[in-house]
Design a protein around this motif. Structure first.
Motif, PDB file in Angstrom:
ATOM      1  N   HIS A   1       0.856  -1.176   0.000  1.00 38.39           N
ATOM      2  CA  HIS A   1       0.000   0.000   0.000  1.00 38.39           C
ATOM      3  C   HIS A   1       0.900   1.236   0.000  1.00 38.39           C
ATOM      4  CE1 HIS A   1      -3.263   2.472   2.206  1.00 38.39           C
ATOM      5  NE2 HIS A   1      -3.485   2.494   0.916  1.00 38.39           N
ATOM      6  N   PHE A   2       0.754   2.075  -1.021  1.00 37.76           N
ATOM      7  CA  PHE A   2       1.570   3.278  -1.154  1.00 37.76           C
ATOM      8  C   PHE A   2       0.680   4.509  -1.256  1.00 37.76           C
ATOM      9  CE2 PHE A   2       3.860  -0.084  -3.439  1.00 37.76           C
ATOM     10  CZ  PHE A   2       5.102  -0.035  -2.837  1.00 37.76           C
ATOM     11  N   PHE A   3       1.211   5.637  -0.813  1.00 39.49           N
ATOM     12  CA  PHE A   3       0.631   6.935  -1.118  1.00 39.49           C
ATOM     13  C   PHE A   3       1.671   7.680  -1.947  1.00 39.49           C
ATOM     14  CE2 PHE A   3      -1.885   5.778   2.559  1.00 39.49           C
ATOM     15  CZ  PHE A   3      -3.162   6.157   2.142  1.00 39.49           C
ATOM     16  N   LEU A   4       1.245   8.226  -3.053  1.00 40.35           N
ATOM     17  CA  LEU A   4       2.152   8.940  -3.948  1.00 40.35           C
ATOM     18  C   LEU A   4       1.864  10.432  -3.896  1.00 40.35           C
ATOM     19  CD1 LEU A   4       1.759   6.677  -7.120  1.00 40.35           C
ATOM     20  CD2 LEU A   4       3.565   6.564  -5.412  1.00 40.35           C
ATOM     21  N   HIS A   5       2.910  11.216  -3.765  1.00 46.00           N
ATOM     22  CA  HIS A   5       2.789  12.669  -3.896  1.00 46.00           C
ATOM     23  C   HIS A   5       3.870  13.090  -4.873  1.00 46.00           C
ATOM     24  CE1 HIS A   5       3.205  16.946  -2.099  1.00 46.00           C
ATOM     25  NE2 HIS A   5       2.541  16.943  -3.240  1.00 46.00           N
ATOM     26  N   GLU A   6       3.473  13.304  -6.096  1.00 39.25           N
ATOM     27  CA  GLU A   6       4.414  13.706  -7.134  1.00 39.25           C
ATOM     28  C   GLU A   6       4.349  15.213  -7.325  1.00 39.25           C
ATOM     29  OE1 GLU A   6       6.584  11.855  -8.524  1.00 39.25           O
ATOM     30  OE2 GLU A   6       5.836   9.838  -8.123  1.00 39.25           O
ATOM     31  N   ALA A   7       5.470  15.873  -7.152  1.00 41.06           N
ATOM     32  CA  ALA A   7       5.573  17.299  -7.451  1.00 41.06           C
ATOM     33  C   ALA A   7       6.060  17.408  -8.890  1.00 41.06           C
ATOM     34  CB  ALA A   7       6.544  17.980  -6.491  1.00 41.06           C
TER      35      ALA A   7
ATOM     36  N   ALA B   1      10.663  19.386  -7.269  1.00 39.92           N
ATOM     37  CA  ALA B   1      10.013  18.455  -8.194  1.00 39.92           C
ATOM     38  C   ALA B   1      10.529  17.035  -7.980  1.00 39.92           C
ATOM     39  CB  ALA B   1      10.248  18.887  -9.635  1.00 39.92           C
ATOM     40  N   THR B   2       9.608  16.081  -7.974  1.00 37.32           N
ATOM     41  CA  THR B   2       9.977  14.667  -7.835  1.00 37.32           C
ATOM     42  C   THR B   2       9.923  13.951  -9.173  1.00 37.32           C
ATOM     43  OG1 THR B   2       7.688  14.091  -7.328  1.00 37.32           O
ATOM     44  CG2 THR B   2       9.158  14.519  -5.454  1.00 37.32           C
ATOM     45  N   VAL B   3       9.509  14.637 -10.209  1.00 38.55           N
ATOM     46  CA  VAL B   3       9.455  14.099 -11.566  1.00 38.55           C
ATOM     47  C   VAL B   3      10.366  14.961 -12.420  1.00 38.55           C
ATOM     48  CG1 VAL B   3       7.963  13.671 -13.558  1.00 38.55           C
ATOM     49  CG2 VAL B   3       7.084  13.336 -11.251  1.00 38.55           C
ATOM     50  N   ALA B   4      11.198  14.323 -13.224  1.00 42.17           N
ATOM     51  CA  ALA B   4      12.118  15.077 -14.075  1.00 42.17           C
ATOM     52  C   ALA B   4      12.068  14.530 -15.493  1.00 42.17           C
ATOM     53  CB  ALA B   4      13.540  14.966 -13.534  1.00 42.17           C
ATOM     54  N   MET B   5      12.166  15.417 -16.472  1.00 43.08           N
ATOM     55  CA  MET B   5      12.261  15.008 -17.863  1.00 43.08           C
ATOM     56  C   MET B   5      13.663  14.468 -18.083  1.00 43.08           C
ATOM     57  SD  MET B   5      10.813  14.790 -20.859  1.00 43.08           S
ATOM     58  CE  MET B   5       9.423  15.891 -20.792  1.00 43.08           C
ATOM     59  N   ILE B   6      13.779  13.220 -18.506  1.00 42.29           N
ATOM     60  CA  ILE B   6      15.102  12.633 -18.711  1.00 42.29           C
ATOM     61  C   ILE B   6      15.466  12.538 -20.190  1.00 42.29           C
ATOM     62  CG2 ILE B   6      15.167  11.349 -16.555  1.00 42.29           C
ATOM     63  CD1 ILE B   6      14.344   8.877 -18.184  1.00 42.29           C
ATOM     64  N   ALA B   7      14.466  12.663 -21.046  1.00 39.34           N
ATOM     65  CA  ALA B   7      14.717  12.670 -22.488  1.00 39.34           C
ATOM     66  C   ALA B   7      13.628  13.494 -23.149  1.00 39.34           C
ATOM     67  CB  ALA B   7      14.704  11.245 -23.038  1.00 39.34           C
TER      68      ALA B   7
ATOM     69  N   VAL C   1      -6.618   8.322  -7.811  1.00 34.30           N
ATOM     70  CA  VAL C   1      -6.125   9.697  -7.783  1.00 34.30           C
ATOM     71  C   VAL C   1      -7.043  10.531  -6.908  1.00 34.30           C
ATOM     72  CG1 VAL C   1      -5.633  11.741  -9.170  1.00 34.30           C
ATOM     73  CG2 VAL C   1      -5.132   9.467 -10.077  1.00 34.30           C
ATOM     74  N   TYR C   2      -6.459  11.221  -5.932  1.00 32.25           N
ATOM     75  CA  TYR C   2      -7.219  12.112  -5.061  1.00 32.25           C
ATOM     76  C   TYR C   2      -7.162  13.548  -5.544  1.00 32.25           C
ATOM     77  CZ  TYR C   2      -7.735   8.275  -1.805  1.00 32.25           C
ATOM     78  OH  TYR C   2      -8.076   7.079  -1.239  1.00 32.25           O
ATOM     79  N   SER C   3      -6.020  13.954  -6.078  1.00 36.47           N
ATOM     80  CA  SER C   3      -5.849  15.330  -6.532  1.00 36.47           C
ATOM     81  C   SER C   3      -4.815  15.343  -7.650  1.00 36.47           C
ATOM     82  CB  SER C   3      -5.379  16.197  -5.365  1.00 36.47           C
ATOM     83  OG  SER C   3      -5.051  17.488  -5.802  1.00 36.47           O
ATOM     84  N   GLU C   4      -5.136  16.104  -8.711  1.00 37.78           N
ATOM     85  CA  GLU C   4      -4.204  16.198  -9.827  1.00 37.78           C
ATOM     86  C   GLU C   4      -4.379  17.552 -10.501  1.00 37.78           C
ATOM     87  OE1 GLU C   4      -2.952  13.510 -13.685  1.00 37.78           O
ATOM     88  OE2 GLU C   4      -4.948  13.244 -12.843  1.00 37.78           O
ATOM     89  N   ASN C   5      -3.251  18.240 -10.694  1.00 36.27           N
ATOM     90  CA  ASN C   5      -3.264  19.489 -11.440  1.00 36.27           C
ATOM     91  C   ASN C   5      -1.925  19.619 -12.160  1.00 36.27           C
ATOM     92  OD1 ASN C   5      -1.397  20.594  -9.554  1.00 36.27           O
ATOM     93  ND2 ASN C   5      -3.083  21.211  -8.215  1.00 36.27           N
ATOM     94  N   ALA C   6      -1.629  20.799 -12.673  1.00 31.70           N
ATOM     95  CA  ALA C   6      -0.416  20.985 -13.465  1.00 31.70           C
ATOM     96  C   ALA C   6       0.869  20.869 -12.647  1.00 31.70           C
ATOM     97  CB  ALA C   6      -0.469  22.335 -14.164  1.00 31.70           C
ATOM     98  N   THR C   7       0.772  21.003 -11.314  1.00 31.28           N
ATOM     99  CA  THR C   7       1.989  20.988 -10.499  1.00 31.28           C
ATOM    100  C   THR C   7       2.118  19.803  -9.555  1.00 31.28           C
ATOM    101  OG1 THR C   7       0.944  22.352  -8.802  1.00 31.28           O
ATOM    102  CG2 THR C   7       2.163  23.499 -10.554  1.00 31.28           C
ATOM    103  N   ALA C   8       1.024  19.067  -9.281  1.00 29.03           N
ATOM    104  CA  ALA C   8       1.111  17.974  -8.301  1.00 29.03           C
ATOM    105  C   ALA C   8       0.087  16.884  -8.580  1.00 29.03           C
ATOM    106  CB  ALA C   8       0.910  18.514  -6.890  1.00 29.03           C
ATOM    107  N   LEU C   9       0.426  15.702  -8.101  1.00 29.39           N
ATOM    108  CA  LEU C   9      -0.457  14.549  -8.167  1.00 29.39           C
ATOM    109  C   LEU C   9      -0.426  13.865  -6.799  1.00 29.39           C
ATOM    110  CD1 LEU C   9      -2.012  12.271  -9.888  1.00 29.39           C
ATOM    111  CD2 LEU C   9       0.213  11.158  -9.908  1.00 29.39           C
ATOM    112  N   ILE C  10      -1.585  13.587  -6.230  1.00 28.19           N
ATOM    113  CA  ILE C  10      -1.683  12.848  -4.976  1.00 28.19           C
ATOM    114  C   ILE C  10      -2.561  11.641  -5.251  1.00 28.19           C
ATOM    115  CG2 ILE C  10      -2.465  12.860  -2.577  1.00 28.19           C
ATOM    116  CD1 ILE C  10      -1.879  15.896  -2.586  1.00 28.19           C
ATOM    117  N   ALA C  11      -2.013  10.451  -4.985  1.00 25.24           N
ATOM    118  CA  ALA C  11      -2.733   9.221  -5.312  1.00 25.24           C
ATOM    119  C   ALA C  11      -2.421   8.136  -4.297  1.00 25.24           C
ATOM    120  CB  ALA C  11      -2.355   8.746  -6.707  1.00 25.24           C
ATOM    121  N   GLU C  12      -3.274   7.126  -4.283  1.00 24.06           N
ATOM    122  CA  GLU C  12      -3.101   5.938  -3.445  1.00 24.06           C
ATOM    123  C   GLU C  12      -2.943   4.753  -4.370  1.00 24.06           C
ATOM    124  OE1 GLU C  12      -5.528   3.722   0.177  1.00 24.06           O
ATOM    125  OE2 GLU C  12      -6.570   5.152  -1.106  1.00 24.06           O
TER     126      GLU C  12
END
Length: 157
Positions: free
Chosen positions: A39-45, A51-57, A132-143
């Motif tokens: 069981h995970f909770f994800l908070h992606e900035a 930021a926890t997400v980066a463009m790598i290519a 997904v609990y919340s998602e917009n252009a800057t963040a994603l919060i999910a279970e």
């Protein structure tokens, strides 16, 4: 005639013994599969200083980078999603699970495929339920609830 019949039976017995021996696999491990629920909770900035997400290519042709879009004519677009969860401490230290699946981004709840793993999750398969609990252009919060069927890896190779 009787001599030929006896010889034939001897040959049949010899060949059947050979075929039985060839079906034996000395590397087979009769270990039963294990079931693990994570069981995970994800908070992606998605943007900003932390930021926890980066463009790598990034493609030189498109502005948005290289993404695989999966869509039909009458369906909303989906993207190809890949997660690799690597564990660095605790019971699953050194192990990982891989999720590779069609990700229908318009849905708030999605089912994803677990396609592999290593270490304790060797030969993993299963599914993950993403809500997904919340998602917009800057963040994603999910279970994320993950159900894994696997054969616990051995330390020797």
């Amino acid at each position: 005639m009787r001599r030929t019949s006896v010889f034939t039976w001897i040959l049949i017995l010899c060949f059947s013994t050979i075929s039985v021996q060839s079906d034996y696999d000395s590397q087979h491990d009769p270990q039963d599969p294990k079931f693990t629920n994570l069981h995970f909770f994800l908070h992606e900035a998605l943007a900003g200083n932390n930021a926890t997400v980066a463009m790598i290519a990034q493609s030189k042709v498109t502005v948005d980078g290289l993404t695989v879009i999966i869509a039909g004519r009458n369906t909303p677009p989906s993207v190809l999603l890949y997660f690799d969860f690597g564990f660095t401490t605790g019971k699953f230290n050194g192990s990982s699970i891989s999720v590779l699946s069609r990700n229908p981004t318009a849905d708030m709840e999605r089912e994803l495929s677990v396609v592999g793993g290593r270490g304790k999750f060797r030969m993993a398969k299963g599914f993950a339920h993403l809500k997904v609990y919340s998602e917009n252009a800057t963040a994603l919060i999910a279970e994320l609830n993950v159900t894994i069927i696997h054969y616990e890896g051995r330390s020797e190779f």
